[in-house]
Design an enzyme around this catalytic site. Structure first.
Site, mmCIF file in Angstrom:
data_model
loop_
_atom_site.group_PDB
_atom_site.id
_atom_site.type_symbol
_atom_site.label_atom_id
_atom_site.label_comp_id
_atom_site.label_asym_id
_atom_site.label_seq_id
_atom_site.Cartn_x
_atom_site.Cartn_y
_atom_site.Cartn_z
ATOM 1 N N LYS A 7 74.314 19.425 -47.921
ATOM 2 C CA LYS A 7 74.245 17.983 -48.218
ATOM 3 C C LYS A 7 73.397 17.264 -47.178
ATOM 4 C CE LYS A 7 78.573 17.849 -50.743
ATOM 5 N NZ LYS A 7 79.964 17.478 -50.908
ATOM 6 N N GLN B 160 84.605 15.556 -47.287
ATOM 7 C CA GLN B 160 84.562 16.867 -47.954
ATOM 8 C C GLN B 160 85.982 17.355 -48.243
ATOM 9 O OE1 GLN B 160 81.752 18.251 -49.003
ATOM 10 N NE2 GLN B 160 82.782 20.029 -49.847
ATOM 11 N N ASP C 205 81.536 9.710 -54.022
ATOM 12 C CA ASP C 205 82.216 10.771 -54.775
ATOM 13 C C ASP C 205 82.862 10.212 -56.047
ATOM 14 O OD1 ASP C 205 82.154 13.444 -53.995
ATOM 15 O OD2 ASP C 205 83.541 13.123 -52.319
HETATM 16 N N1 LIG Z 1 84.194 15.453 -51.472
HETATM 17 C C1 LIG Z 1 83.900 16.469 -52.287
HETATM 18 N N2 LIG Z 1 84.388 17.696 -52.039
HETATM 19 C C2 LIG Z 1 84.075 18.707 -52.896
HETATM 20 C C3 LIG Z 1 83.217 18.499 -54.010
HETATM 21 C C4 LIG Z 1 82.737 17.198 -54.241
HETATM 22 O O1 LIG Z 1 81.998 16.921 -55.235
HETATM 23 N N3 LIG Z 1 83.088 16.208 -53.347
HETATM 24 N N4 LIG Z 1 82.823 19.576 -54.813
HETATM 25 C C5 LIG Z 1 83.107 20.930 -54.387
HETATM 26 C C6 LIG Z 1 82.115 21.566 -53.475
HETATM 27 N N5 LIG Z 1 80.714 21.153 -53.609
HETATM 28 C C7 LIG Z 1 80.340 20.010 -53.024
HETATM 29 O O2 LIG Z 1 80.970 19.451 -52.183
HETATM 30 C C8 LIG Z 1 79.723 22.036 -54.165
HETATM 31 C C9 LIG Z 1 80.079 23.220 -54.758
HETATM 32 C C10 LIG Z 1 79.094 24.109 -55.223
HETATM 33 C C11 LIG Z 1 77.753 23.815 -55.097
HETATM 34 C C12 LIG Z 1 76.681 24.761 -55.500
HETATM 35 O O3 LIG Z 1 75.514 24.413 -55.501
HETATM 36 N N6 LIG Z 1 77.036 26.005 -55.820
HETATM 37 C C13 LIG Z 1 76.050 27.054 -56.084
HETATM 38 C C14 LIG Z 1 76.572 28.386 -55.553
HETATM 39 C C15 LIG Z 1 76.827 28.331 -54.065
HETATM 40 C C16 LIG Z 1 77.258 29.673 -53.498
HETATM 41 O O4 LIG Z 1 76.447 30.579 -53.484
HETATM 42 O O5 LIG Z 1 78.417 29.753 -53.046
HETATM 43 C C17 LIG Z 1 75.812 27.200 -57.570
HETATM 44 O O6 LIG Z 1 76.729 26.943 -58.364
HETATM 45 O O7 LIG Z 1 74.708 27.581 -57.923
HETATM 46 C C18 LIG Z 1 77.401 22.617 -54.506
HETATM 47 C C19 LIG Z 1 78.376 21.751 -54.054
HETATM 48 C C20 LIG Z 1 84.437 20.979 -53.639
HETATM 49 N N7 LIG Z 1 84.567 19.949 -52.675
#
Ligand SMILES: Nc1nc2c(c(=O)[nH]1)N[C@@H](CN(C=O)c1ccc(C(=O)N[C@@H](CCC(=O)O)C(=O)O)cc1)CN2
Length: 297
Positions: free
Chosen positions: A54, A98, A121
């Site tokens: 981020k 987060q 968020d």
């Molecule tokens: N305050 C928040 N916490 C969390 C959120 C949120 O939206 N706000 N969401 C999730 C985690 N998250 C962002 O925070 C998030 C999860 C996954 C990805 C992502 O790009 N995933 C990749 C794979 C990554 C890997 O290899 O592990 C994909 O799907 O291609 C981005 C952001 C929980 N917490």
């Protein structure tokens, strides 16, 4: 395999490029730089990766990034004091805590301490209420990303049958509200839903957000339906390694679906792109400027 693959990674890059263009204009024409503060409590490895990502992407689109990394044993009072400080900092237009938080911290209390105008968020109870009543709000990033991909693929969603599997506050419920806002007929299914396969088989749009690896097989999918897989589950790959899978069984769903998002590279990357879009929106609103088109619900 017949489904069109909806490439979330590529789509997210176009969203970030749009955000970067708006940020450059904001700086040039108004002398304003949007700022995003991200708060991480503890050392959860996955959260550390997301927060780093981020921060990096925030800077790449030209915004200011403020990272606050707190010890796992930070007290609620200390965390609330930081949020208070960020709420009143005019350089900060977006605040994100987060999740998940360490167990001793009350997530609802912490989220509801964020100024709703800076709640990028979209988890604050005021934003939840505004979204639920169809008013202008901050929209949770993951469902916003899903909506953007669906609109891009279909144009209008009006009249389509949508099933959202999962009723979480972060994805399932806001996703259902957004689909309803786009005039879909929406069913929210969950662990107690009777005849889940038949319910899913009726849907033109399936959004799976349950957090159960490969729970949805291809024979639950109506031929030609669009499958949006929100699940990101790390499973044993059998050779001492792990791999990521979604909530849908990709190969069998892709056989029958008209379009499908992969995991990884589908919904996940859209989450961070939409966080940047929300920060830009919050900055424009805070300064009484027109909101960027196509980057909000
Ligand atoms: N305050 C928040 N916490 C969390 C959120 C949120 O939206 N706000 N969401 C999730 C985690 N998250 C962002 O925070 C998030 C999860 C996954 C990805 C992502 O790009 N995933 C990749 C794979 C990554 C890997 O290899 O592990 C994909 O799907 O291609 C981005 C952001 C929980 N917490």
């Amino acid at each position: 395999m017949s489904a069109t693959v909806i490439d979330g990674k590529a789509f997210a890059a176009t969203v970030r490029a749009k955000v970067a263009g708006h940020v450059a204009r904001l700086k040039e024409e108004n002398g304003i730089t949007p700022g995003l503060a991200v708060v991480l409590v503890g050392q959860d490895p996955a959260s550390q990766v997301y927060v780093r990502s981020k921060g990096k992407m925030t800077v790449e689109v030209g915004m200011n990034s403020y990272e606050h990394k707190l010890e796992a044993d930070t007290s609620e009072a200390e965390l609330l004091a930081l949020i208070d400080k960020l709420n009143s900092d005019p350089a900060v237009h977006g605040i994100l805590v987060q999740l998940p938080l360490p167990k001793h911290l009350d997530e609802d209390l912490v989220i509801n301490a964020i100024d709703p105008a800076k709640d990028v968020d979209g988890f604050h109870i005021s934003n939840v209420g505004l979204l639920g009543t169809g008013q202008k709000s901050m929209v949770p990033c993951t469902p916003l990303g899903c909506l953007m991909m669906l609109r891009d693929h279909h144009g209008s969603l009006s009249g389509m049958d949508a099933v959202v599997i999962g009723r979480s506050n972060i994805v399932g419920k806001p996703m259902a509200q957004l689909l309803l806002g786009d005039s879909c007929t929406v069913t929210i299914a969950h662990s107690r839903t009777k005849d889940l396969p038949d319910v899913v088989r009726r849907a033109d749009i399936v959004v799976a957000a349950v957090g159960r690896p490969e729970m949805v097989p291809g024979d639950w999918i109506k031929p030609g339906a669009t499958v949006i897989d929100v699940g990101i589950n790390r499973v044993d790959a059998g050779d001492g390694k792990t791999r990521l899978v979604g909530d849908c069984h990709y190969d069998s769903c892709a056989e029958v679906a008209g379009a499908i998002t992969p995991v990884p590279g589908g919904v996940g990357p859209m989450t961070i792109a939409c966080l940047l879009a929300n920060t830009l929106t919050a900055c424009c609103r805070a300064n009484g400027l027109a909101e960027p088109e196509g980057l909000t619900a």
